[in-house]
Motif scaffolding. Structure first.
Motif, PDB file in Angstrom:
ATOM      1  N   VAL A 223      29.269 -25.299  42.879  1.00  0.00           N
ATOM      2  CA  VAL A 223      29.202 -25.710  41.482  1.00  0.00           C
ATOM      3  C   VAL A 223      30.440 -26.552  41.181  1.00  0.00           C
ATOM      4  O   VAL A 223      31.567 -26.076  41.279  1.00  0.00           O
ATOM      5  CB  VAL A 223      29.137 -24.503  40.531  1.00  0.00           C
ATOM      6  N   ARG A 224      30.206 -27.814  40.850  1.00  0.00           N
ATOM      7  CA  ARG A 224      31.314 -28.711  40.524  1.00  0.00           C
ATOM      8  C   ARG A 224      31.648 -28.602  39.040  1.00  0.00           C
ATOM      9  O   ARG A 224      30.773 -28.470  38.194  1.00  0.00           O
ATOM     10  CB  ARG A 224      30.946 -30.162  40.870  1.00  0.00           C
ATOM     11  N   ASP A 367      27.273 -26.358  17.512  1.00  0.00           N
ATOM     12  CA  ASP A 367      26.350 -27.149  18.335  1.00  0.00           C
ATOM     13  C   ASP A 367      26.984 -27.710  19.603  1.00  0.00           C
ATOM     14  O   ASP A 367      26.426 -28.598  20.237  1.00  0.00           O
ATOM     15  CB  ASP A 367      25.753 -28.295  17.499  1.00  0.00           C
ATOM     16  N   TRP A 368      28.147 -27.183  19.997  1.00  0.00           N
ATOM     17  CA  TRP A 368      28.750 -27.656  21.236  1.00  0.00           C
ATOM     18  C   TRP A 368      28.041 -27.029  22.430  1.00  0.00           C
ATOM     19  O   TRP A 368      27.703 -25.837  22.423  1.00  0.00           O
ATOM     20  CB  TRP A 368      30.229 -27.291  21.293  1.00  0.00           C
ATOM     21  N   ARG A 369      27.848 -27.815  23.462  1.00  0.00           N
ATOM     22  CA  ARG A 369      27.291 -27.347  24.736  1.00  0.00           C
ATOM     23  C   ARG A 369      28.245 -27.797  25.844  1.00  0.00           C
ATOM     24  O   ARG A 369      28.086 -28.871  26.395  1.00  0.00           O
ATOM     25  CB  ARG A 369      25.890 -27.925  24.958  1.00  0.00           C
ATOM     26  N   ILE A 370      29.209 -26.963  26.152  1.00  0.00           N
ATOM     27  CA  ILE A 370      30.234 -27.375  27.111  1.00  0.00           C
ATOM     28  C   ILE A 370      29.898 -26.932  28.532  1.00  0.00           C
ATOM     29  O   ILE A 370      30.583 -27.322  29.478  1.00  0.00           O
ATOM     30  CB  ILE A 370      31.626 -26.855  26.705  1.00  0.00           C
ATOM     31  N   GLY A 371      28.859 -26.105  28.690  1.00  0.00           N
ATOM     32  CA  GLY A 371      28.473 -25.598  30.004  1.00  0.00           C
ATOM     33  C   GLY A 371      28.634 -24.105  30.135  1.00  0.00           C
ATOM     34  O   GLY A 371      28.043 -23.485  31.014  1.00  0.00           O
ATOM     35  N   VAL A 372      29.451 -23.517  29.265  1.00  0.00           N
ATOM     36  CA  VAL A 372      29.622 -22.066  29.172  1.00  0.00           C
ATOM     37  C   VAL A 372      29.739 -21.741  27.685  1.00  0.00           C
ATOM     38  O   VAL A 372      29.943 -22.629  26.861  1.00  0.00           O
ATOM     39  CB  VAL A 372      30.885 -21.585  29.931  1.00  0.00           C
ATOM     40  N   PRO A 373      29.632 -20.456  27.292  1.00  0.00           N
ATOM     41  CA  PRO A 373      29.766 -20.129  25.878  1.00  0.00           C
ATOM     42  C   PRO A 373      31.124 -20.556  25.318  1.00  0.00           C
ATOM     43  O   PRO A 373      32.157 -20.443  25.988  1.00  0.00           O
ATOM     44  CB  PRO A 373      29.619 -18.603  25.857  1.00  0.00           C
ATOM     45  N   SER A 374      31.112 -21.055  24.086  1.00  0.00           N
ATOM     46  CA  SER A 374      32.348 -21.474  23.427  1.00  0.00           C
ATOM     47  C   SER A 374      32.186 -21.352  21.923  1.00  0.00           C
ATOM     48  O   SER A 374      31.076 -21.227  21.410  1.00  0.00           O
ATOM     49  CB  SER A 374      32.718 -22.913  23.809  1.00  0.00           C
ATOM     50  N   PHE A 375      33.302 -21.409  21.222  1.00  0.00           N
ATOM     51  CA  PHE A 375      33.331 -21.375  19.757  1.00  0.00           C
ATOM     52  C   PHE A 375      33.896 -22.699  19.290  1.00  0.00           C
ATOM     53  O   PHE A 375      34.990 -23.096  19.716  1.00  0.00           O
ATOM     54  CB  PHE A 375      34.200 -20.206  19.294  1.00  0.00           C
ATOM     55  N   ASP A 376      33.151 -23.408  18.408  1.00  0.00           N
ATOM     56  CA  ASP A 376      33.600 -24.754  18.019  1.00  0.00           C
ATOM     57  C   ASP A 376      34.269 -24.787  16.653  1.00  0.00           C
ATOM     58  O   ASP A 376      34.365 -25.846  16.026  1.00  0.00           O
ATOM     59  CB  ASP A 376      32.452 -25.759  18.097  1.00  0.00           C
ATOM     60  N   GLY A 377      34.775 -23.650  16.203  1.00  0.00           N
ATOM     61  CA  GLY A 377      35.596 -23.635  15.006  1.00  0.00           C
ATOM     62  C   GLY A 377      34.861 -23.206  13.765  1.00  0.00           C
ATOM     63  O   GLY A 377      33.633 -23.193  13.693  1.00  0.00           O
ATOM     64  N   GLU A 378      35.648 -22.850  12.756  1.00  0.00           N
ATOM     65  CA  GLU A 378      35.111 -22.477  11.454  1.00  0.00           C
ATOM     66  C   GLU A 378      36.043 -23.032  10.386  1.00  0.00           C
ATOM     67  O   GLU A 378      37.238 -22.702  10.352  1.00  0.00           O
ATOM     68  CB  GLU A 378      35.004 -20.957  11.334  1.00  0.00           C
ATOM     69  N   VAL A 379      35.494 -23.893   9.526  1.00  0.00           N
ATOM     70  CA  VAL A 379      36.259 -24.494   8.426  1.00  0.00           C
ATOM     71  C   VAL A 379      35.394 -24.381   7.177  1.00  0.00           C
ATOM     72  O   VAL A 379      34.793 -25.357   6.729  1.00  0.00           O
ATOM     73  CB  VAL A 379      36.635 -25.963   8.717  1.00  0.00           C
ATOM     74  N   PRO A 380      35.305 -23.187   6.595  1.00  0.00           N
ATOM     75  CA  PRO A 380      34.392 -22.987   5.468  1.00  0.00           C
ATOM     76  C   PRO A 380      34.881 -23.643   4.187  1.00  0.00           C
ATOM     77  O   PRO A 380      36.083 -23.876   4.011  1.00  0.00           O
ATOM     78  CB  PRO A 380      34.355 -21.463   5.328  1.00  0.00           C
ATOM     79  N   ALA A 381      33.956 -23.945   3.313  1.00  0.00           N
ATOM     80  CA  ALA A 381      34.288 -24.509   1.999  1.00  0.00           C
ATOM     81  C   ALA A 381      34.658 -23.356   1.085  1.00  0.00           C
ATOM     82  O   ALA A 381      33.837 -22.875   0.301  1.00  0.00           O
ATOM     83  CB  ALA A 381      33.103 -25.296   1.456  1.00  0.00           C
ATOM     84  N   GLU A 425      24.846 -33.654  33.682  1.00  0.00           N
ATOM     85  CA  GLU A 425      23.466 -33.433  34.124  1.00  0.00           C
ATOM     86  C   GLU A 425      23.119 -31.945  34.245  1.00  0.00           C
ATOM     87  O   GLU A 425      21.944 -31.575  34.294  1.00  0.00           O
ATOM     88  CB  GLU A 425      23.209 -34.117  35.460  1.00  0.00           C
ATOM     89  N   LEU A 426      24.104 -31.070  34.278  1.00  0.00           N
ATOM     90  CA  LEU A 426      23.838 -29.641  34.354  1.00  0.00           C
ATOM     91  C   LEU A 426      23.587 -29.019  32.981  1.00  0.00           C
ATOM     92  O   LEU A 426      23.092 -27.898  32.892  1.00  0.00           O
ATOM     93  CB  LEU A 426      25.011 -28.917  35.019  1.00  0.00           C
ATOM     94  N   ILE A 427      23.929 -29.729  31.921  1.00  0.00           N
ATOM     95  CA  ILE A 427      23.862 -29.168  30.573  1.00  0.00           C
ATOM     96  C   ILE A 427      22.516 -29.482  29.940  1.00  0.00           C
ATOM     97  O   ILE A 427      22.110 -30.642  29.852  1.00  0.00           O
ATOM     98  CB  ILE A 427      25.007 -29.713  29.696  1.00  0.00           C
ATOM     99  N   ASP A 428      21.823 -28.449  29.496  1.00  0.00           N
ATOM    100  CA  ASP A 428      20.544 -28.622  28.804  1.00  0.00           C
ATOM    101  C   ASP A 428      20.790 -29.017  27.348  1.00  0.00           C
ATOM    102  O   ASP A 428      21.626 -28.422  26.682  1.00  0.00           O
ATOM    103  CB  ASP A 428      19.725 -27.333  28.838  1.00  0.00           C
ATOM    104  N   GLY A 429      20.049 -30.005  26.889  1.00  0.00           N
ATOM    105  CA  GLY A 429      20.141 -30.394  25.491  1.00  0.00           C
ATOM    106  C   GLY A 429      21.210 -31.428  25.241  1.00  0.00           C
ATOM    107  O   GLY A 429      22.073 -31.703  26.088  1.00  0.00           O
TER     108      GLY A 429
END
Length: 523
Positions: A223-224, A367-381, A425-429
């Protein structure tokens, strides 16, 4: 497991016998178990465990139903036999121990060794000293809902390689161990290879299986990743010197992640999944918002008073920061003046910062798809005082080193490129998209970050690093925590790095040296 000096060790491989009921006292004992009671309860439990008596061992715990189920699973589903437990003398109510057992699956056999500890409590009904049951009593990595199993693995093993094809070995890169399990689970089948025979933990959640023992080696597939071995080594070494520290490095021109490292007692992948207030590093986003809305600019006023009040909450600056009523935005940014940013809160709508984070920097949309689970932040109004607090990275704003490194990369190039850890190419979506910065705003951010790196609050940590460089420091206060979390982010050429050191104090003091060390790798 080595006992403390002066304490003997004892092995438990047979039945110690039960206590005669006639010996029980008329009155139920109370209070914490004594050291002698703790030793006796542990001996009895270990003896039953060693002779594979699941019902008998379970009755020596404070949750016989759960213990019996787990112990039965241990022997039958995991195919464990010939258990030997070597225990330390108690320390208070705690007993440490080492286990050596045989695991047999068909013609394959292996020796399983590990260490753990348990506590002894007094039974609420009987007053007897009993083992305080938890899944970790059987193995330290077991959690509620987990099960043990053994047999042919579902997925072949993998050989993880960096962007240049260099193998990233588990033994040399301890921070990658959680990622290896996830990458194997996601991409092992399509990477080729043949499965082996293993003992594993099957988590009760959606997390991947955790291999505990390999009885027969499979043929690994390759796996590269986008990682860089030199950057990863530098990141591993940098966080090792700090407790509860995490760092991420990525390439701004592509979004490719170059290094991911964590040094934490709990083993949590905080670099990608953490959720913490980022402190003044959030001023990169806030400054871009103020510029885009025409409220100020790098060379226009942003006074730095000693305090600022917004909706009954008073904000101050870090101790020792002198006020400057004539400061520009660039000056207040470089010195990390909180009050300069808070003063603009009454000219912003509640959702302005949220929209800037989402639309320009690609944050907080899940909506981030980095290849493994991740958290893309929270900036609530958030309304009320949190509107002002968010501008300085407090309140309900939450980021991690991955998202902060991405913010820095966007400031460096002006374009948002969603981070990735594996080839596209390994990432779906589809990958996440955002419009990025206006050219003029990006130029001003780079100039302010350069000033911060060379003569502002980040200069000390980055001393000796020249060239195209920019940075921002941060310290985030946490309720109930005496010392603030230390944040630092910087870019140099085509590398952006962000780090957090929990309870590390000011950004340049703890997180800063971590970032500087990774930047020096030049990967």
């Amino acid at each position: 497991m080595v006992g403390a000096a002066g304490f003997g060790m004892y092995e438990l491989v047979g039945d110690l016998g039960g206590k005669d009921e006639a010996e029980a006292a008329d009155e139920k004992p109370s209070g914490p178990p004594t050291r002698a009671e703790t030793a006796e309860a542990a001996k009895a439990f270990f003896a039953a465990w060693s002779r594979q008596d699941a019902p008998g061992a379970a009755q020596l715990t404070d949750n016989a139903v759960a213990a019996r189920s787990a112990l039965t699973d241990y022997f039958e589903a995991a195919h464990v036999s010939h258990v030997r437990v070597t225990a330390e003398e108690p320390v208070g109510r705690t007993v440490g121990y080492a286990v050596e057992a045989t695991v047999s699956v068909g013609e394959h056999r292996g020796t399983w060794k590990y260490e753990g500890e348990l506590e002894v409590v007094r039974g609420e009904t009987t007053g007897r000293p009993l083992v305080d049951w938890a899944p970790q009593v059987l193995h330290p990595d077991l959690q509620a809902g987990d099960t043990l199993g053994s047999g042919e693995a579902e997925v072949p093993p993998i050989r993880l390689v960096d962007r240049a094809g260099q193998e990233l070995k588990r033994s040399e890169h301890p921070s990658l161990r959680p990622l290896l399990d996830t990458l194997r689970d996601r991409y092992g089948k399509q990477a080729g290879g043949e499965p082996g025979v293993e003992l594993w933990i099957d988590p009760g959640s959606s997390a991947p299986r955790q291999t505990l023992l390999t009885l027969a080696e499979g043929k690994p597939g390759t796996v590269r990743t986008t990682l860089s071995a030199p950057a990863q080594r530098a990141a591993e070494q940098a966080v090792a010197g700090r407790a509860e520290a995490s760092v991420v490095a990525l390439r701004p021109s592509t979004g490719e992640i170059l290094a991911v490292a964590d040094h934490r007692a709990d083993g949590f992948d905080a670099s990608l999944l953490g959720r913490l207030a980022p402190g003044s590093t959030m001023k990169i986003v806030s400054a871009s918002l103020l510029i885009d809305k025409g409220l100020t600019a790098a060379d226009r006023p942003a006074p730095c008073p000693p305090s600022a009040t917004w909706q009954s909450q008073t904000f101050g600056n870090l101790p020792g920061l002198a006020p400057d009523e004539n400061a520009t935005l660039a000056g207040s940014f470089a010195r990390s003046c909180n009050t300069a940013f808070v003063k603009f809160a009454d000219e912003l709508r509640v959702d302005d910062l949220t929209r800037q984070a989402q639309d320009v920097f690609g944050l907080a949309r899940d909506d981030w798809r980095i290849g493994v689970p991740s958290f893309d932040g929270e900036v609530p109004a958030s309304g009320g005082p949190d509107t002002a607090a968010a501008l300085i990275g407090q309140g309900q704003v939450q980021l991690n080193p991955l998202t902060l490194a991405s913010v820095t990369a966007t400031a460096r190039t002006g374009a948002f490129r969603q981070p990735v850890l594996v080839p596209r190419e390994l990432i779906d979506g589809p990958l996440a998209e955002a419009r990025g910065l206006a050219p003029g705003t990006a130029a001003q951010l780079r100039a302010m970050m350069h000033r911060t790196a060379t003569s502002g609050s980040a200069a000390g940590a980055l001393a000796g690093l020249g060239g195209d460089i920019g940075a921002k420091t941060g310290s985030a206060e946490v309720d109930g925590q005496a010392t603030a979390n230390s944040w630092f982010t910087a870019y140099r050429g085509d590398m952006a790095v962000a780090a957090v050191a929990e309870r590390g104090g000011r950004g340049g003091e703890s997180a800063g040296p971590i970032v500087a060390a990774v930047l020096r790798s030049g990967a």
